[in-house]
Design a protein around this motif. Sequence first.
Motif, PDB file in Angstrom:
ATOM      1  N   ASP A 385       0.828  -1.214   0.000  1.00  0.00           N
ATOM      2  CA  ASP A 385       0.000   0.000   0.000  1.00  0.00           C
ATOM      3  C   ASP A 385       0.862   1.264   0.000  1.00  0.00           C
ATOM      4  O   ASP A 385       0.529   2.258  -0.643  1.00  0.00           O
ATOM      5  CB  ASP A 385      -0.926   0.031   1.222  1.00  0.00           C
ATOM      6  N   GLN A 386       1.977   1.199   0.728  1.00  0.00           N
ATOM      7  CA  GLN A 386       2.883   2.353   0.743  1.00  0.00           C
ATOM      8  C   GLN A 386       3.496   2.578  -0.638  1.00  0.00           C
ATOM      9  O   GLN A 386       3.598   3.698  -1.118  1.00  0.00           O
ATOM     10  CB  GLN A 386       3.991   2.148   1.779  1.00  0.00           C
ATOM     11  N   PHE A 388       2.213   1.662  -3.513  1.00  0.00           N
ATOM     12  CA  PHE A 388       1.185   2.154  -4.428  1.00  0.00           C
ATOM     13  C   PHE A 388       0.895   3.636  -4.182  1.00  0.00           C
ATOM     14  O   PHE A 388       0.734   4.415  -5.123  1.00  0.00           O
ATOM     15  CB  PHE A 388      -0.113   1.344  -4.315  1.00  0.00           C
ATOM     16  N   TYR A 389       0.858   4.012  -2.926  1.00  0.00           N
ATOM     17  CA  TYR A 389       0.581   5.409  -2.597  1.00  0.00           C
ATOM     18  C   TYR A 389       1.608   6.318  -3.268  1.00  0.00           C
ATOM     19  O   TYR A 389       1.273   7.321  -3.892  1.00  0.00           O
ATOM     20  CB  TYR A 389       0.607   5.605  -1.078  1.00  0.00           C
ATOM     21  N   MET A 390       2.867   5.944  -3.183  1.00  0.00           N
ATOM     22  CA  MET A 390       3.904   6.788  -3.776  1.00  0.00           C
ATOM     23  C   MET A 390       3.832   6.763  -5.304  1.00  0.00           C
ATOM     24  O   MET A 390       4.003   7.790  -5.955  1.00  0.00           O
ATOM     25  CB  MET A 390       5.274   6.354  -3.282  1.00  0.00           C
ATOM     26  N   ARG A 391       3.579   5.584  -5.854  1.00  0.00           N
ATOM     27  CA  ARG A 391       3.491   5.489  -7.322  1.00  0.00           C
ATOM     28  C   ARG A 391       2.298   6.290  -7.836  1.00  0.00           C
ATOM     29  O   ARG A 391       2.363   6.888  -8.904  1.00  0.00           O
ATOM     30  CB  ARG A 391       3.380   4.036  -7.750  1.00  0.00           C
ATOM     31  N   SER A 392       1.215   6.312  -7.066  1.00  0.00           N
ATOM     32  CA  SER A 392       0.024   7.047  -7.507  1.00  0.00           C
ATOM     33  C   SER A 392       0.275   8.556  -7.478  1.00  0.00           C
ATOM     34  O   SER A 392      -0.570   9.327  -7.921  1.00  0.00           O
ATOM     35  CB  SER A 392      -1.188   6.690  -6.644  1.00  0.00           C
ATOM     36  N   ARG A 393       1.424   8.948  -6.947  1.00  0.00           N
ATOM     37  CA  ARG A 393       1.791  10.361  -6.969  1.00  0.00           C
ATOM     38  C   ARG A 393       2.901  10.615  -7.985  1.00  0.00           C
ATOM     39  O   ARG A 393       3.594  11.639  -7.923  1.00  0.00           O
ATOM     40  CB  ARG A 393       2.262  10.793  -5.570  1.00  0.00           C
ATOM     41  N   GLY A 394       3.135   9.646  -8.854  1.00  0.00           N
ATOM     42  CA  GLY A 394       4.075   9.860  -9.952  1.00  0.00           C
ATOM     43  C   GLY A 394       5.489   9.366  -9.711  1.00  0.00           C
ATOM     44  O   GLY A 394       6.345   9.438 -10.579  1.00  0.00           O
ATOM     45  N   ILE A 395       5.743   8.844  -8.518  1.00  0.00           N
ATOM     46  CA  ILE A 395       7.092   8.375  -8.203  1.00  0.00           C
ATOM     47  C   ILE A 395       7.274   6.968  -8.794  1.00  0.00           C
ATOM     48  O   ILE A 395       6.438   6.093  -8.579  1.00  0.00           O
ATOM     49  CB  ILE A 395       7.316   8.363  -6.676  1.00  0.00           C
ATOM     50  N   GLY A 396       8.346   6.781  -9.559  1.00  0.00           N
ATOM     51  CA  GLY A 396       8.590   5.487 -10.202  1.00  0.00           C
ATOM     52  C   GLY A 396       8.773   4.375  -9.176  1.00  0.00           C
ATOM     53  O   GLY A 396       9.143   4.628  -8.032  1.00  0.00           O
ATOM     54  N   GLU A 397       8.530   3.146  -9.614  1.00  0.00           N
ATOM     55  CA  GLU A 397       8.557   2.021  -8.676  1.00  0.00           C
ATOM     56  C   GLU A 397       9.918   1.864  -7.988  1.00  0.00           C
ATOM     57  O   GLU A 397       9.988   1.691  -6.766  1.00  0.00           O
ATOM     58  CB  GLU A 397       8.195   0.734  -9.420  1.00  0.00           C
ATOM     59  N   GLU A 399      12.266   4.097  -7.585  1.00  0.00           N
ATOM     60  CA  GLU A 399      12.502   5.254  -6.722  1.00  0.00           C
ATOM     61  C   GLU A 399      11.689   5.122  -5.428  1.00  0.00           C
ATOM     62  O   GLU A 399      12.180   5.394  -4.329  1.00  0.00           O
ATOM     63  CB  GLU A 399      12.106   6.516  -7.487  1.00  0.00           C
ATOM     64  N   ILE A 403      13.040   4.965  -1.597  1.00  0.00           N
ATOM     65  CA  ILE A 403      12.590   5.866  -0.522  1.00  0.00           C
ATOM     66  C   ILE A 403      12.231   5.038   0.725  1.00  0.00           C
ATOM     67  O   ILE A 403      12.592   5.395   1.845  1.00  0.00           O
ATOM     68  CB  ILE A 403      11.380   6.718  -0.990  1.00  0.00           C
TER      69      ILE A 403
END
Lengths: 433, 252
Positions: A385-386, A388-397, A399, A403
Amino acid sequence: MGELVQKVELMGSDLPWLEGLREKGAVFFEKQGLPTAKTEAWKYTRPRDLLADDFILPPLEEEKENACTCGEHCTCGHHQREGEDFLLQAYVIDFENGALEHIAHNLPRGVTIKPLIEAIYEDDGIRKYLNKSFDMEKNPFAALNTAYLEQGLFITIEKNVMLDKPLALVHHSFSCHENLMFHLRNVILLEEGAKAEIVEYYNYSGNEKSRYFTNIVNELYIGRHAELNHYKFQDEAFKAVHIAYNAVKVKGEGRYNGFCLQRGGNLARNETHVSLTEERAEAEINAAYIMNGWAVIDTTTDVEHLAPYTKSTQLVKGVVGGQAKGVFQGKIHIAPMAIKTEGAQLHKALLLTDEAEIDVKPELEIYNDDVKCSHGAASGELDADQLFYMRSRGIGEEEAKQILVDAYLQDVLEKINNQDIKDWLAAKAKLAK
Amino acid sequence: MKTPLLEIEDLCARVADKEIIKGFNLTINEGEVHAIMGPNGAGKSTLSHVLCGKPGYEITSGTVRYKGKNLLAMAPEERAREGIFLIMQYPVEIPGVPVTTFLKHAVNAIRQHRHEPELDTMEFIKLLREEGKKLGINPDMLKRPINVGFSGGEKKRLEALQLAILKPQFSILDEADSGLDVDAMKVVAEAINAERTEHNAMLVITHYQRLLKDIVPDYVHIYADGHIVASGNKDLALEVEEQGYAQFLKEK
């Protein structure tokens, strides 16, 4: 198949006691042989490639020019990559393929750094410490290291001297057509009240596919009220073998603070034995490892509390990807007379793939009741879920994973007292090189 | 002439073996705000997850085009970079990752995709502070790990802040009012309304009509059993408010 003990002419062969010691090392190594699955201390980490790889010692100085025979258009990799220099403020000591190249000038008063063989010839106190901090009968690689005793340093920090900058031992290794092995011995002495930071940096130059075998033994003696901060970054070529043994003796109210980041090598082990020999001696052993591919990276610790009011803490955190395997073996021994001691140990690992593996073996040997002792181990995976949350904000997998890995390793990196070194190692603790 | 932004045709999706979305059709044009209302358990959140590419859902048939491209073939980060944004019902907590760090990665990933120069730290902090102020976000909150220990209101304000700085073209609001008191709702709704332009579009997913007083939709759809069972204008939401969902379920 090559043998690891080979007949070679080493410097100092005219000193009978030294030759005798080397011979003893060879005998103890051959008695034990390479560890196998049945060797308890090496249960999870089998140094399988060492015989198959036909390692030899590096060529002598005068033959060195011929080490790479490719000439200008090098194909073997010798000239493919410059070793990475240590860029932080420090007194730098450079090694290339296990041989001492350069010692920093302008060392502060009270700090002596000598090539090991020079210290042996001068016989100015080193014999009291050389080979006195470990048992060759129980340590095959330390015995092998003794058989080749020649390269390395003897460092003395005199009474109450406080170093203003770290000493950085920077190792660049590569191999060409032959697979090379290096056996290094450092004897480091902090007299009463001395304070120093030492950085060991192992990185490769030349081809990343270089096969070589680094075998290091550090004998660290910390006097009363003295403090050693010992940082290490192991970033060997990915087919290299790196085996290090740190024997640490800490006297009354002295303090050892070790941090080791391991990222390189096909098989790597950093083993630290600390003996807290007098009252209120303290040790902190922290480590992190981050790995991919098929590597095996091993962190082994053994802390002996031999006196009252001694204290040790350990935090080791790993990130394991690919089909790699992380190993942690941690032992805390508390002697009968070591009352009011505290020992704490925690290992945590993050597994990034289904094939990644960790093996953990904590051991407590407590021989009195008046102690505080704890150990713990945990492993987990990245939270979907974490991610996906970051990817849904445009951050590549990748990256996003990095993080989360940065966040995971943050607390162990926070254990590093030196801010520059902390930043340097934090920048190196990455999934992609 | 209307430009379609999102075109969903005959979409079917399932989780494990359970069909959740069954023959869903909807076209949203630029500049439009659509609301989807439905009883609990109708699969409203599943729809938002499928549109954002959350793993774990299997698309069994149908197509979704976004700006004419096949949305379902895009990774979640590609969708976000192309301008899709989801205000989550339950924003995820990420211990150890400060809000500022996370948002800087996100802003720069999206700017890079748009061939805009990356923001340096000073520019970024300035932007964050300005937009945060409008939402009543304390600068201290930006230093804390993402959503860890945040109240429901703080979580939604952070979602609204992301909306304001990432500037998406198509926003999905999944129960954006859950966990919000009336005052916080006003602030969040204001931030959302500020993003309404003739090019941007929104899909507001909600159980209750109350949110639609603050964010007034152009179209309202009733969603039940995996697809749309009725469509109308904003008055349809009032009808639901008065009479409940039962009448629409019966029609089926």
